[in-house]
Each structure stands twice: as C-alpha cells, then as structure tokens.
Scaffold this active site. Structure first.
Site, short mmCIF file in Angstrom:
data_model
loop_
_atom_site.label_atom_id
_atom_site.label_comp_id
_atom_site.label_asym_id
_atom_site.label_seq_id
_atom_site.Cartn_x
_atom_site.Cartn_y
_atom_site.Cartn_z
CG ASN A 41 0.17 9.01 3.66
OD1 ASN A 41 -0.18 8.09 2.93
ND2 ASN A 41 1.08 9.89 3.32
CG HIS A 59 -8.35 -3.24 -1.29
ND1 HIS A 59 -9.26 -2.25 -1.62
CD2 HIS A 59 -7.22 -2.59 -0.95
CE1 HIS A 59 -8.69 -1.07 -1.49
NE2 HIS A 59 -7.45 -1.24 -1.10
NE ARG A 96 -3.81 2.12 2.42
CZ ARG A 96 -4.03 2.88 3.50
NH1 ARG A 96 -3.42 2.59 4.65
NH2 ARG A 96 -4.86 3.90 3.43
CG HIS A 114 -0.90 5.63 -0.03
ND1 HIS A 114 -1.42 6.21 1.10
CD2 HIS A 114 -1.87 4.81 -0.50
CE1 HIS A 114 -2.66 5.75 1.30
NE2 HIS A 114 -2.94 4.89 0.35
#
Ligand code: HEM
Ligand SMILES: *[C@@H]1O[C@H](CO)[C@@H](O)[C@H](O)[C@H]1NC(C)=O
Ligand SMILES: *[C@@H]1O[C@H](CO)[C@@H](O)[C@H](O)[C@H]1NC(C)=O
Ligand SMILES: *[C@@H]1O[C@H](CO)[C@@H](O)[C@H](O)[C@H]1NC(C)=O
Ligand SMILES: *[C@@H]1O[C@H](CO)[C@@H](O)[C@H](O)[C@H]1NC(C)=O
Ligand SMILES: *[C@@H]1O[C@H](CO)[C@@H](O)[C@H](O)[C@H]1NC(C)=O
Ligand SMILES: *[C@@H]1O[C@H](CO)[C@@H](O)[C@H](O)[C@H]1NC(C)=O
Ligand SMILES: CC(=O)N[C@H]1CO[C@H](CO)[C@@H](O)[C@@H]1O
Length: 328
Positions: A95, A193, A61, A65
């Site tokens: 975040n 996910h 992840r 980002h």
C-alpha cells in the site's frame, strides 16, 4: 382486479424480502435512498480526472487492493493506526505506493452533503475506479452497488492477501483462487497494467543480483533490462524512480501490455509469470488475436466479478461517515 393487484404487491414484497436475505449487490442500489449518488460521483470524476489522468491508474489499483483484503469493504481507506494502535492496511508494504485517498474523501463529502449516512465508501471506491477509467478512454463495466463498509483493517492481512510483484504463477493462481477468481480473471485483471507506473523496488531484483551472483532475471528481455538499468533504476537501491509499466502507451488502455508479455518485456515477475503456464499464455495469445473491444468486454466481466469479492451487504458492517475512520 383490486385483489389481484394487492396479491401482486404481497408477492412482490415476499420476493423482495427473499432477495434481500440473499443480499446481493444490485444495479443502482441507491435509486430510492440517494438517487443522485452515482451522478455526483461521475460528475466529480469528469470534472477532475481530465486534469489529472494519471490518477485513474492508482484508483483502479485501490479498488483491487480493497477487494483482496476482507472483500471490497473500504478497509483500505482506514487511517494508519487505529485508536488501539493496530496498523491498518495502509501501513502494509503493497500500500505504500497507493494514491488517491484525498480524491475518495472529496467524493465522499459531496455524497454525504446530498444524503448523509447512505452511500458506503466501498461503493464509492468501486464507482470512482470505473468512472475514472471510462473518463480516460478505457473500458466500462457494470458496478452493482450495496456494499457496506468494514470495521477492521489489518496490515498483516494486506501482506498475506495482496500478491507481490515477485509472485510466480502458482502463487498468483492461489491468491486469485482464494478470492474466487480464476486464471482467466488473473490474465484479464493483470491487463490493468497497461496503464500506470511502478517504482523500481517492485522489479529491480530482476535487474540486479537476481539469484545472488550479480545476475539478471533470464525471463526478462536483456535489452530491456539493460535499458532500465542505464536510464531508470540505475542503482539496486533506487526507491524513488518511476517507470511506465507499458512504455509508450502507459496512459492508454490497450492490448500492448499483452504484446509486451510475449516479448519478455512484462515489468514484474508476476507479469512474466502469465507466460509460464500454457493455460494463461493461451489466454494472452487469444486476447492478442481479438479486438480491443473483445478485451474490453472480457475485462468488464472480470472487474464486475472482482467488485463482488466477499462484499458485506444487508446489515453487516456500516456506512462510514468518514472514509478514513470507523463510526464511533
Ligand atoms: C496479479 C497480481 C498483481 C500484482 C503482483 C500487482 C503488483 C503491482 C505493483 C507492484 C505495482 C507498482 C506499484 C508501485 O511501485 O508504484 C502495480 C501497479 C498497478 N497495478 Fe497492479 N498488481 C496486480 C494486479 C493488479 C490488478 C488486478 C489491478 C487492477 C484491476 C492492478 C492495477 C494496477 C495499476 C493500474 C497500477 C499502476 C498504479 C499507478 O500508476 O500508480 N494490478 N501493481
Ligand atoms: C486492534 O487490535 C485489537 C487486539 O487484537 C482488536 O481487539 C481490535 O479489534 C483491533 N482493532 C481494529 C480496528 O482492527
Ligand atoms: C492481523 O492479522 C494477522 C494475520 O491474520 C493476525 O495474526 C493478527 O492477530 C491480526 N491483528 C490484529 C490486531 O487483529
Ligand atoms: C512459487 O513461489 C512460492 C512462494 O515463494 C514457492 O513456495 C513455490 O515453490 C514457487 N513455485 C514454483 C513452481 O517455483
Ligand atoms: C548478491 O547477492 C549475494 C547473496 O545475497 C551477495 O553475497 C552479493 O554481495 C550480492 N552482490 C551484489 C553485487 O550486490
Ligand atoms: C530505500 O528504502 C529503504 C527502506 O525504506 C531504505 O532503507 C533505503 O535507505 C532506501 N534507499 C535509498 C537509496 O534511498
Ligand atoms: C486520520 O488521521 C489523520 C492524521 O492522524 C487525522 O488528521 C484525521 O482526522 C483522521 N481521519 C479521520 C476520519 O479520523
Ligand atoms: C498512502 C499511505 O498511507 N502511505 C503510507 C504507507 O506507509 C508509510 C509508512 O509505512 C507512510 O509513510 C505512507 O504515508
């Protein structure tokens, strides 16, 4: 013989020079400058991820980002506030739930000990993400390297570029298109996910007061919603409870995330949104008709593509000494 040999070298150098002006990422960029770099990363991951397998999810992840804000340039790692007091990406709401910063710092210090000032933090994030997923039994993908680290990190830009879990289909399509990623990439990358967890605030609007009349999101299976309210996010303001995004196999990189989508059990609105477009719904169906290996092969291509988003190469940016701070 000798003349043609020299000519070969000249031609090769010219081609190499032309190549470097394109400054694309290449496989094993550090082969000469730091031949052990990728091995050091992999060894560290293999040594530590088996004891902390739940870290694989936040690490992939983090790569996502990073790439969505100013390209994959490790801007996500820069310390909270800069000397001038600006808020960095770390301070932005999406975040708040990132983890694994220490892990990256530890890898960086090992790599720095081997070859100081050579290997970028941006490449380390990309390699760690891949190696962590592989180590936990998931797909592998190519990680060409040569990314350089950025100098700027801006919390507002993180908010503007990282899709929210409340995003609808058209917002997701636009956010991904802005990064050169298409609808297929959206479906494949959302497949991450299949592992990991979420905190209640990412989806509790779907359980409580969805349209302001105390209702649930009608796109969420009502039995699943009732279960989440009874056992997990028991109040609308619960900030701390965590929920497996792919309950039952949240540590296994499998196809069940896509199966859940068709059962209206995707956890976020952004997951559910993938079934509201006939194009993306068809991709979901296609993935479910294929094998796990088919999914892995397609996921690999999408990850490699994401890893190239707006990368800085050549002499742009820098190689940070410490991942949390720009060089002084
Ligand atoms: C399509 C748009 C996306 C949205 C709106 C989104 C949103 C989110 C949110 C809100 C969380 C939960 C954070 C928390 O509450 O702790 C999450 C978790 C996660 N996301 Fe996404 N995400 C998206 C795409 C991606 C992509 C492209 C990847 C990687 C390729 C990814 C990988 C993950 C992983 C592995 C987790 C679990 C993290 C953990 O266990 O700590 N997501 N995502
Ligand atoms: C902080 O903000 C100032 C003023 O906008 C800007 O000049 C500077 O580059 C920013 N620093 C960083 C690291 O983003
Ligand atoms: C951060 O990004 C926002 C949105 O692009 C911009 O308005 C703002 O000036 C930037 N902040 C700094 C300190 O550069
Ligand atoms: C999707 O969300 C955006 C931003 O909230 C909104 O402007 C747009 O109208 C929504 N689109 C649809 C089709 O609901
Ligand atoms: C639901 O939202 C509406 C509108 O924001 C608000 O007036 C109402 O008090 C909320 N109901 C509950 C049960 O929180
Ligand atoms: C949840 O977080 C918000 C914002 O940080 C805070 O205002 C609120 O009090 C928290 N709620 C609970 C139940 O802790
Ligand atoms: C980042 O910030 C922390 C706490 O403010 C500080 O201890 C640390 O030295 C900083 N890291 C770098 C590399 O500047
Ligand atoms: C990982 C990280 O830096 N999290 C921070 C996100 O922002 C909040 C405050 O806005 C901090 O408390 C977290 O430590």
């Amino acid at each position: 013989m000798r003349a043609s040999f020299n000519l070969g070298i000249v031609l090769f150098s010219v081609l190499a020079f032309l190549g470097s002006s394109h400054a694309d990422l290449v496989m094993n960029f550090y082969a000469k400058s730091c031949p052990k770099a990728e091995e050091i990363v992999l060894d560290f991951v293999k040594q530590h991820i088996p004891n902390a397998p739940s870290l694989a999810a936040p690490l992939i992840r983090m790569h996502f980002h990073d790439c969505f804000v100013r390209g994959c340039d490790a801007s996500v790692l820069l310390n909270f506030t800069t000397a001038s007091g600006n808020q960095t990406e770390k301070a932005a709401i999406p975040n708040l739930t990132l983890r694994g910063f220490d892990f990256i710092d530890r890898v960086k210090s090992l790599v720095e000990a081997e070859c100081p000032g050579i290997v970028s933090c941006a490449d380390i994030i990309a390699l760690v993400a891949r190696d962590s997923i592989v180590t936990t039994g998931g797909p592998s993908w190519r990680v060409p390297t040569g990314r350089r680290d950025g100098l700027i990190s801006n919390a507002t830009e993180a908010l503007n570029n990282i899709p929210a879990p409340t995003s609808n289909f058209s917002t997701l399509q636009t956010d991904f298109a802005n990064k050169g990623l298409d609808l297929k990439d959206l479906v494949l990358l959302s497949g991450a996910h299949t592992i990991g967890i979420a905190h209640c605030p990412a989806f509790s609007n779907r359980l409580y007061n969805f349209t302001g009349v105390g209702d649930e999101d009608p796109a969420l299976d009502s039995e699943y919603a009732a279960n989440l309210k009874a056992r997990k996010c028991t109040t609308a303001g619960d900030n701390t409870t965590i929920v497996e995004m792919d309950p039952g196999s949240f540590r296994t990189f499998d196809l069940s995330y896509y199966k859940l989508l068709l059962e209206r059990r995707g956890l976020f609105q952004s997951d559910a949104a993938l079934t509201t477009s006939s194009t993306t719904k068809a991709y979901v169906t296609q993935l479910l008709e294929g094998t796990l290996q088919d999914f892995y092969a397609e996921f690999a291509l999408a990850m490699e593509k994401m890893g190239r988003v707006e990368v800085k190469t050549g002499s742009v940016g820098e190689i940070r000494k410490h991942c949390a701070a720009v060089n002084s």
